[in-house]
Design an enzyme around this catalytic site. Structure first.
Site: not given
Length: 327
Positions: A2, A15, A78
């Protein structure tokens, strides 16, 4: 994986969600009077309304990214191998499970300054939403008109960093990512001077030579550099619709194309959706999915915000085309 981008001066945040599977994601507006419960904190019976992408667990929205009606944005990314949650609550601290950050921060805070004040008290406890739910290793970007923060839970506590670049990816931790940009200070959107051999003529054979050395792979460090370079040099049009489209172009520049990144399990890590939250007025959640490619808009409404149950929109995943017939 991400990548999250924040433009506080434009009121645009969003995002890429890079993953090898779908997680039941839906665009969800959580109304002000939907009660949020916490393990170690009093329930929020009333709060700011939230709009963003979430999965529903027993009717409770678990957000991946969202903005509240005051224009404060938050995204979880993450952070495996570095994210650390504690085994037990800490006396005197604001004890929260990781998934509880979204409702508490966005539910109560209107600015980054308010979010920082709250986060400085937080002690993250290793408690999943419920049995069978994973405890995702995350760090977060929080952004609003007064700035951008990166919040990283480490073994010695929750670190808060000013994110002047308005970029967050994954590992390594944020200070390393910021330091790494020093290696690319020679890059420019302009054609470079001939410093290799000024006495000799070296032909300029194409545009874009000022960006030679900009990393093009999908690793978190390379995406951070690429996102920072494009974001720093992006030119936005005057009209709002054009600014939203330009935001998606920036996300496209750091997106994962299906088939380019394979996980150790043999699955394809890809950008399953890209999003942009426009918070100049009542929030608008723009998105496109890997399968569709078209831009879609989900608008905040006062009617939904004044209700008591989350209102959901299932993302469009069928390809769509504007058809034109030649006469």
């Amino acid at each position: 994986m991400c990548t999250s981008l924040a433009f506080p001066e434009r009121g645009l945040y969003g995002r890429n969600l890079d993953l090898e599977y779908h997680f039941g994601e839906q665009v969800v507006l959580t109304p002000r009077k939907f009660p949020f419960a916490f393990h170690h904190h009093p329930a929020l019976a009333e709060h700011y309304a939230l709009l963003g992408m979430a999965s529903l667990a027993g009717g409770v929205p678990l957000y991946a990214e969202a903005a509240n009606e005051k224009g404060l944005y938050m995204a979880g990314l993450n952070f495996p191998g570095n994210a650390h949650y504690f085994a037990a609550p800490k006396e005197g601290a604001l004890n929260l499970a990781p998934y509880e950050l979204f409702p508490l921060v966005l539910g109560q805070c209107a600015t980054v300054a308010e979010a920082r004040q709250l986060l400085e008290q937080v002690h993250l406890v290793a408690e999943p939403f419920g049995p069978g739910y994973p405890l995702a290793p995350l760090h977060w970007q929080i952004a609003g008109p007064d700035g951008v923060l990166a919040a990283e839970p480490m073994a010695d506590g929750l670190h808060l960093y000013e994110d002047a670049w308005g970029v967050l990816t994954n590992n390594p931790p944020f200070p390393w990512q910021q330091m790494n940009l020093n290696q690319y200070r020679g890059l420019s959107p302009a054609t470079p001077e001939n410093r290799f051999a000024p006495a000799r003529e070296l032909e300029v054979f194409g545009q874009g030579l000022g960006g030679l050395g900009l990393p093009g792979d999908a690793s978190p460090a390379s995406r951070f550099v690429r996102a920072a370079f494009y974001k720093q040099n992006a030119v936005f049009p005057e009209d709002r619709a054009g600014q939203v489209v330009q935001f998606f172009h920036l996300l496209d520049a750091v997106a994962m194309v299906r088939g380019s990144v394979q996980t150790p399990e043999g699955r394809w890590d890809e950008t399953i959706y890209s999003s942009c939250l426009d918070v100049q007025g009542p929030p608008v959640y723009y998105y496109k999915t890997c399968e569709s490619g078209c831009l879609h808009a989900v608008r905040f409404t006062e009617e939904a915000a004044a209700g008591r149950e989350p209102v959901c929109h299932k993302p469009v995943t069928e390809p769509g085309f504007a058809e034109h017939t030649l006469a």
